[in-house]
Design a protein around this motif. Structure first.
Motif, PDB file in Angstrom:
ATOM      1  N   TYR A  44     -47.177 -20.071   3.944  1.00 40.65           N
ATOM      2  CA  TYR A  44     -45.823 -20.672   2.931  1.00 40.65           C
ATOM      3  C   TYR A  44     -46.269 -20.493   1.647  1.00 40.65           C
ATOM      4  O   TYR A  44     -45.329 -20.917   0.532  1.00 40.65           O
ATOM      5  CB  TYR A  44     -45.556 -22.163   3.286  1.00 40.65           C
ATOM      6  CG  TYR A  44     -46.733 -23.115   3.535  1.00 40.65           C
ATOM      7  CD1 TYR A  44     -47.212 -22.845   1.682  1.00 40.65           C
ATOM      8  CD2 TYR A  44     -47.390 -23.837   3.772  1.00 40.65           C
ATOM      9  CE1 TYR A  44     -48.948 -24.578   1.489  1.00 40.65           C
ATOM     10  CE2 TYR A  44     -48.684 -24.204   3.902  1.00 40.65           C
ATOM     11  CZ  TYR A  44     -49.220 -24.708   3.005  1.00 40.65           C
ATOM     12  OH  TYR A  44     -50.756 -24.972   2.602  1.00 40.65           O
ATOM     13  N   GLY A  84     -53.894 -19.892  -7.137  1.00 30.11           N
ATOM     14  CA  GLY A  84     -55.037 -19.274  -6.483  1.00 30.11           C
ATOM     15  C   GLY A  84     -55.901 -20.115  -5.801  1.00 30.11           C
ATOM     16  O   GLY A  84     -55.258 -21.279  -6.236  1.00 30.11           O
ATOM     17  N   SER A 138     -56.027 -29.874  -0.542  1.00 32.11           N
ATOM     18  CA  SER A 138     -54.853 -29.006   0.650  1.00 32.11           C
ATOM     19  C   SER A 138     -55.502 -29.354   1.915  1.00 32.11           C
ATOM     20  O   SER A 138     -56.186 -28.122   2.353  1.00 32.11           O
ATOM     21  CB  SER A 138     -54.696 -28.282  -0.103  1.00 32.11           C
ATOM     22  OG  SER A 138     -53.802 -28.663  -1.325  1.00 32.11           O
ATOM     23  N   VAL A 178     -48.965 -30.511   3.307  1.00 32.26           N
ATOM     24  CA  VAL A 178     -47.753 -29.659   3.013  1.00 32.26           C
ATOM     25  C   VAL A 178     -46.691 -29.650   4.500  1.00 32.26           C
ATOM     26  O   VAL A 178     -47.456 -29.392   5.971  1.00 32.26           O
ATOM     27  CB  VAL A 178     -47.615 -28.195   2.969  1.00 32.26           C
ATOM     28  CG1 VAL A 178     -46.312 -27.491   3.054  1.00 32.26           C
ATOM     29  CG2 VAL A 178     -47.651 -27.812   1.542  1.00 32.26           C
ATOM     30  N   MET A 208     -41.206 -25.891  -0.900  1.00 33.45           N
ATOM     31  CA  MET A 208     -40.330 -25.779  -2.066  1.00 33.45           C
ATOM     32  C   MET A 208     -40.357 -23.764  -1.696  1.00 33.45           C
ATOM     33  O   MET A 208     -41.532 -23.083  -1.248  1.00 33.45           O
ATOM     34  CB  MET A 208     -41.002 -25.137  -3.013  1.00 33.45           C
ATOM     35  CG  MET A 208     -41.230 -26.815  -4.043  1.00 33.45           C
ATOM     36  SD  MET A 208     -41.856 -27.572  -5.103  1.00 33.45           S
ATOM     37  CE  MET A 208     -43.322 -28.342  -4.232  1.00 33.45           C
TER      38      MET A 208
END
Ligand code: SAM
Ligand code: SF4
Length: 347
Positions: A44, A84, A138, A178, A208
């Motif tokens: 993504y 990054g 993440s 996400v 997004m």
């Protein structure tokens, strides 16, 4: 050691007027992308064959220190390094070590990081020693194969080892996940129970529409209102008042006692309380994540050793911070609303 002699001169200018935008919002939070490079290629976020910036365009560690310090001098109290992948930037610990002087001097409340976790086993203890208290990691799935499919290049075990190392070092962790329709939406309960069971908060993020990534955004998009409704069938979700000035809203999950956040830029407008701006690794300042308008701070930074030009450019840019944004996935053309990738501004 980073030579910040010139930047220490800047430190003596602390107490200059704060940055306040035309809508009366004080800018107290700066997110800095320290590199556009990454050791993952999340589906993504990036295309598989990304081309990265030549080194000359990227700010040196000294320049990054000077730019961050200029914002701290103007009232920024929270600094987040991102990318990054920030921990693949060569010399990153030198930059963290040098920026930590602002924590010790009481000019900064928080120095933190958003990372994919791949290098945490190596750096966690040093990050803690430099004064970091909590970091965001993440992680979209606990299934090793799915993890590989989402990140293309990543290893789940490496990230889990990084999380272990960070917790052992005493860093508090927030997990960012996400939400991807048909990919990890069946895993949210497992992720929540795993994170809360280890004393970590978890925040779900809506995809997004930033940057060409080679696959359809509409196929990935899952409105978090739907995810929340599904979770509410299984758990008691109590609204809590905790706000960060950002797009997240938080609930307490009664069954786990942990905090669950929802970042919903697509279904919720969070702009009125926005306290943040973003800088890319080339020194471009984005006043709003959802708008194209930007200011080049590298030019004034490199044009003069004194900071007057830099402060002038920052003032001028903050004077243009827009009231808000409107993300739309273009349904007719299936194009992203903005052409830049999330890895440019670091989320
Ligand atoms: C761009 S990454 C940079 C820091 C680090 N590499 C990481 O993954 O945490 C920051 C955050 O943005 C999220 N992100 C990337 N692309 C996104 C997109 N198109 N929509 C929503 N979140 C995205 C990532 O999942 C991550 O939590
Ligand atoms: S989300 Fe983070 S880890 Fe994934 S490709 Fe983007 S920058 Fe790299």
């Amino acid at each position: 050691m980073l030579d910040v002699t010139q930047n220490l001169e800047l430190d003596r200018t602390f107490g200059r007027t704060e940055l306040v935008d035309p809508f009366g919002r004080a800018i107290s939070y700066l997110r800095v992308s320290v590199t556009d490079r990454c050791d993952f290629r999340c589906v993504y976020c990036m295309a598989e064959d990304m081309s990265f910036l030549p080194k000359a365009e990227v700010l040196s560690l000294e320049e990054l220190d000077r730019l961050c310090s200029a914002f701290v001098a103007r009232g920024v109290r929270k600094l987040r390094l991102t990318g990054g992948e920030p921990l693949v930037r060569r010399g990153i610990m030198t930059l963290v070590g040098s920026l930590s002087r602002h924590l010790r001097a009481g000019h900064l409340d928080e120095l933190t990081l958003t990372t994919n976790g791949s290098q945490l086993a190596k750096y966690a203890a040093d990050l803690k020693a430099a004064g970091m208290r909590r970091i965001n990691v993440s992680l979209d799935t606990l299934d090793p194969e799915k993890f590989r499919a989402i990140t293309r290049w990543g290893s789940l075990n490496q990230v889990l080892a990084g999380i272990d190392a960070a917790q052992s070092a005493g860093l508090k962790i927030k997990i960012n996940t996400v939400a991807l329709k048909g990919v990890n939406d069946d895993e949210f309960p497992r992720l929540i129970e795993w994170a809360h069971g280890r004393g970590m908060d978890l925040t779900l993020i809506e995809v997004m529409p930033l940057g060409e990534i080679g696959t359809g955004r509409l196929d990935q998009y899952l409105p978090l209102s739907l995810a929340r409704a599904r979770l509410a069938e299984r758990y008691r979700l109590d609204d809590i008042d905790y706000r960060t000035g950002g797009p997240a809203r938080y609930v307490r999950v009664a069954e786990t006692g942990g905090t669950l956040g929802f970042i919903t830029p697509m279904t919720h407008n969070f702009c009125e309380s926005c306290n943040r701006v973003r800088i890319t690794c080339t020194g471009t300042l984005f006043m709003c994540l959802g708008q194209e308008d930007a200011a080049d701070l590298r030019k004034p930074l490199r044009a003069s050793e004194a900071n007057d030009l830099l402060f002038g450019a920052i003032d001028e840019a903050i004077g243009r911070k827009p009231k808000g944004h409107d993300f739309v996935i273009d349904r007719r053309h299936r194009r992203p609303a903005l052409s830049r990738h999330m890895s440019v501004t670091g989320g």
